[in-house]
Scaffold this active site. Structure first.
Site, PDB file in Angstrom:
ATOM      1  N   SER A  56     -20.663  16.906 -23.904  1.00 54.84           N
ATOM      2  CA  SER A  56     -21.797  17.224 -24.756  1.00 54.84           C
ATOM      3  C   SER A  56     -21.589  18.583 -25.413  1.00 54.84           C
ATOM      4  O   SER A  56     -20.614  19.275 -25.153  1.00 54.84           O
ATOM      5  CB  SER A  56     -23.085  17.234 -23.940  1.00 54.84           C
ATOM      6  OG  SER A  56     -23.085  18.351 -23.075  1.00 54.84           O
ATOM      7  N   LYS A  57     -22.537  18.918 -26.251  1.00 55.12           N
ATOM      8  CA  LYS A  57     -22.410  20.135 -27.056  1.00 55.12           C
ATOM      9  C   LYS A  57     -22.130  21.392 -26.251  1.00 55.12           C
ATOM     10  O   LYS A  57     -21.415  22.274 -26.705  1.00 55.12           O
ATOM     11  CB  LYS A  57     -23.692  20.341 -27.878  1.00 55.12           C
ATOM     12  CG  LYS A  57     -23.707  19.532 -29.155  1.00 55.12           C
ATOM     13  CD  LYS A  57     -24.263  20.370 -30.309  1.00 55.12           C
ATOM     14  CE  LYS A  57     -24.260  19.582 -31.617  1.00 55.12           C
ATOM     15  NZ  LYS A  57     -25.281  18.523 -31.620  1.00 55.12           N
ATOM     16  N   ARG A  58     -22.705  21.454 -25.047  1.00 56.02           N
ATOM     17  CA  ARG A  58     -22.495  22.696 -24.308  1.00 56.02           C
ATOM     18  C   ARG A  58     -21.052  22.872 -23.865  1.00 56.02           C
ATOM     19  O   ARG A  58     -20.653  23.915 -23.385  1.00 56.02           O
ATOM     20  CB  ARG A  58     -23.451  22.763 -23.108  1.00 56.02           C
ATOM     21  CG  ARG A  58     -23.120  21.838 -21.982  1.00 56.02           C
ATOM     22  CD  ARG A  58     -24.317  21.680 -21.038  1.00 56.02           C
ATOM     23  NE  ARG A  58     -24.300  20.376 -20.404  1.00 56.02           N
ATOM     24  CZ  ARG A  58     -23.609  20.114 -19.288  1.00 56.02           C
ATOM     25  NH1 ARG A  58     -22.915  21.064 -18.710  1.00 56.02           N
ATOM     26  NH2 ARG A  58     -23.624  18.917 -18.764  1.00 56.02           N
ATOM     27  N   GLY A  97     -18.649  22.669 -25.999  1.00 54.24           N
ATOM     28  CA  GLY A  97     -17.902  23.103 -27.179  1.00 54.24           C
ATOM     29  C   GLY A  97     -18.035  22.078 -28.287  1.00 54.24           C
ATOM     30  O   GLY A  97     -19.031  21.366 -28.354  1.00 54.24           O
TER      31      GLY A  97
END
Length: 488
Positions: free
Chosen positions: A255-257, A259
Site C-alpha cells: 500500500s501507499k505507506r 512507497g
RNA sequence: GGCCUUAUCGUCUAGCGGUUAGGACACCAGGUUUUCAUCCUGGUAACCGGAGUUCGAUUCUCCGUGGGGCUACCA
C-alpha cells in the site's frame, strides 16, 4: 481457437496500482497462452469514489505496458457495454435481481444501518460470529408492499440457501470449502438501487460468457457468495484462479505507506515497461527452466497457472532496479535515445542537442552502464553539458604534478594535429602518448580525463573526447597548459 | 474474535520421499577496466516448532506458532 474468455475488471477509484497491474498482466499472459479473449470491464458502481480520471490513468498504464484488451469500453465488442454504470442504466442488474426475487432467492430488506449495527454489536457482545439475522425475509408480501408504498429505503438481499459447504475449485490452490451458515444473507442491490460488487460481478461474468476468473487472493472469501449467485441465476460457474498478494517490506498488502504503488510513478522514475513487465511476472510465478530475463513471447510460451505460487511475494525495488538496468543495457543506441530523451533536464538536453545527432546519441549510449533507472541519466550526462566556466572551475580544484603536465601537453600536441576524428583514432593517439612519454597508462589517462572533462571518472575516455569534439578539447588543453604554466 | 489461507537463504524462488537443498537480487571478497559503472570469478546465507506415517522426511498427515486475506448498502 479456444472459447475461453477472461476479464480484467478494475474499479476506477484510484490510479492504477502495481498490484492491480500485476493481475492485468497475468490475465493478459494467460489469455495469450491459451488463446483466450481478454475483456476489460470497468467496475464503477461505487459512485462516490469512481472517477473518470482514474479510468484514464488505468488505460494509460495498460497502454504503457502494452496490455492490449480484446474488448472493453474503448475497444468495443459484442458483449458490452463494458462499464457497470452503463450496464446498470440498461437495467441488467435490476432484471437479474427481479428474477432472484421471483425465484425466492432474494428478498427486500428494510433494516436501517442502525438496525444492522445493533445486530453486529449484540453478536460481538455475545462473542458469536456475526451474520445477518435475515429478519426481513419473514416479512409478508403485504408488509413489503406497504413499506414500499411508504417509500422506506430498502436493499435487495440474497437468501443463502441451506445445503452442504460451498466448494471453490481453485486452479492454483485446490478445493476450498466454505460453511454456508457463516456466509449470511448479503446485499445484492444497495438502497441507491445500484448493484453491490458481488452481484454485479456475477451478472457481468455470466452475461459476458466469462469462463476463467484470474484475480487477487483477496477475493477468495467473496467467491462462495458468487458461486451461489451463478448457480441461482443459472449461469455456468467459471474456473477460478487466485493470485498471491503482493506485499510490502513488512509483509502486509502493498500500500501507499510502503512507497510508490502507482504505475505512473514507476514510469516517472524511469523504469522501462519491459522491465516492469518481466519483474512483475516473477512475483508469484517462475518458469520451469529457471530463466528470469524473458521476453513476452518467452513468458507466454512458458506460462502455466500450475506454476503460480501460493504465498504472498514482497515487492523488492532493488531487484526491479537491477532488472531495469539489464533492460537498459540491452537497448540499441537508437532505442536508448528514444527512452532517455523524455527524462533529460532542459539544460542537459539543450547542451547535447548542440552536439549534433550522432554525438547526442553517442553521449547517451556512453553512459548506459551507469543507469539503473532513466532518471539517473542527467547526472552522468553532466560531463557533456558543462560550460567552459564550470569546467575550468573543476580543473582548478585539482593539483597537477610535473608528469601530469607532460602527459597533457603531449596529448595537446597530438590532439591538435589529428586530421580524422574517430574514436579508434583517438584511442591509438592516446596509446602513442603513453609510449612517447614513457609514463604508465594511469599517469596518462587520469590527467587527460581531468583536463578534458573536469571529472576524475566518467565514460570511456576516447568516447568522451570524441563526443566533446576536437575544437573543444583542443581549446581546453590550451587553457590547461596555460593555466599550469602560469601557476608554476 | 470468526472464517479462509500460507510457511525453503534478508528478498524473489527451484524442489513434487533419498539432493553436497539449486538459481536470481542484495551483501562480502577477488579479477578485468584509465576511472565510476558494467562485466567475470568466488563466498556468506534457508527448509518455523512438535508429534506421526515411512527403512528414510524440506517434501505426506495432524497439532501448534508466525504471516497474510476476508469479516460493509468498498471494490
Amino acid at each position: 481457437m479456444s472459447e475461453s474468455r477472461l476479464r480484467f475488471a478494475p474499479s476506477p477509484t484510484g490510479n492504477l496500482h502495481i498490484g492491480t497491474l500485476r493481475t492485468a498482466l497475468f490475465n493478459w499472459i494467460y489469455a495469450k497462452a491459451i488463446g483466450a479473449t481478454l475483456v476489460l470491464r470497468i467496475e464503477d458502481t461505487d459512485l462516490a469514489r469512481s472517477q473518470v480520471e482514474f479510468e484514464t490513468n488505468i488505460n494509460q498504464g495498460l497502454d504503457w505496458l502494452g496490455l492490449t484488451m480484446d474488448e472493453g469500453p474503448s475497444q468495443g465488442g459484442g458483449w458490452g457495454p463494458y462499464r457497470q454504470t452503463e450496464r446498470n442504466e440498461l437495467g441488467f442488474y435490476k432484471a437479474h435481481a427481479d428474477r432472484l426475487l421471483q425465484l425466492g432467492y432474494a428478498y427486500h430488506c428494510f433494516c436501517t444501518e442502525a438496525d444492522l449495527d445493533q445486530e453486529r454489536a449484540t453478536a460481538e457482545a455475545e462473542k458469536r460470529p456475526y451474520v445477518y439475522s435475515g429478519r426481513c425475509k419473514a416479512l409478508s408480501p403485504s408488509d413489503v408492499q406497504d413499506k414500499r408504498v411508504a417509500q422506506i429505503p430498502f436493499t435487495v438481499k440474497f437468501s443463502v440457501p441451506t445445503g452442504p459447504p460451498v466448494r471453490v475449485k481453485d486452479v492454483i490452490r485446490g478445493d476450498i470449502d466454505f460453511d454456508r451458515s457463516l456466509i449470511g444473507d448479503f446485499v445484492l442491490v444497495k438502497s441507491d438501487q445500484t448493484p453491490s460488487y458481488n452481484f454485479a460481478v456475477v451478472v457481468d461474468d455470466g452475461m459476458m460468457g466469462i469462463t476463467d476468473v484470474v484475480r487477487g487472493e483477496d477475493h477468495i472469501s467473496n467467491t462462495p457468495k458468487q458461486i451461489l449467485l451463478f448457480e441461482s441465476l443459472g449461469y455456468v460457474v467459471p474456473k477460478f484462479a487466485h493470485l498471491p498478494m503482493i506485499l510490502g517490506p513488512d509483509k502486509s498488502k502493498l500500500s501507499k505507506r510502503h512507497g510508490a504503488t502507482g504505475v505512473t510513478e514507476y514510469r516517472a522514475q524511469g523504469f522501462l515497461a519491459d522491465a516492469v513487465f518481466n519483474y512483475l511476472m516473477l512475483l508469484g510465478w517462475s518458469s520451469a527452466d529457471g530463466k528470469e530475463l524473458m521476453t513476452r513471447d518467452e513468458i507466454i510460451h512458458r506460462f502455466t497457472l500450475e506454476r503460480v505460487s501460493k504465498s504472498g511475494a514482497v515487492f523488492d525495488v532493488a531487484k526491479l532496479r537491477w532488472m531495469n538496468g539489464q533492460y537498459i543495457r540491452r537497448q540499441t543506441p537508437t532505442e536508448l535515445l528514444t527512452h532517455v530523451r523524455p527524462y533529460l533536464s532542459d539544460r542537459v538536453r539543450v547542451a547535447l542537442e548542440a552536439l549534433g545527432f550522432d554525438r547526442f546519441q553517442a553521449a547517451i549510449y556512453s553512459v548506459r552502464d551507469n543507469l539503473d533507472v532513466l532518471t539517473d541519466c542527467n547526472s552522468f550526462l553532466e560531463v557533456y553539458a558543462m560550460d567552459a566556466d564550470s569546467w575550468i572551475a573543476q580543473v582548478r580544484g585539482y593539483s597537477f604534478g610535473a608528469t601530469d603536465l607532460t602527459a597533457i601537453s603531449t596529448f595537446h600536441a597530438h590532439v591538435r594535429g589529428m586530421t580524422e576524428w574517430t574514436v579508434t583514432g583517438i584511442e591509438s593517439m592516446i596509446a602513442t602518448v603513453v609510449t612517447e612519454t614513457g609514463l604508465g597508462k594511469g599517469k596518462v589517462f587520469k590527467p587527460i580525463r581531468i583536463a578534458t572533462s573536469g571529472q576524475p571518472s566518467g565514460p570511456h575516455l576516447a568516447e568522451l573526447i570524441w563526443i566533446l569534439g576536437q575544437s573543444v578539447v583542443v581549446q581546453r588543453m590550451a587553457d590547461v597548459v596555460a593555466l599550469l604554466n602560469s601557476v608554476n
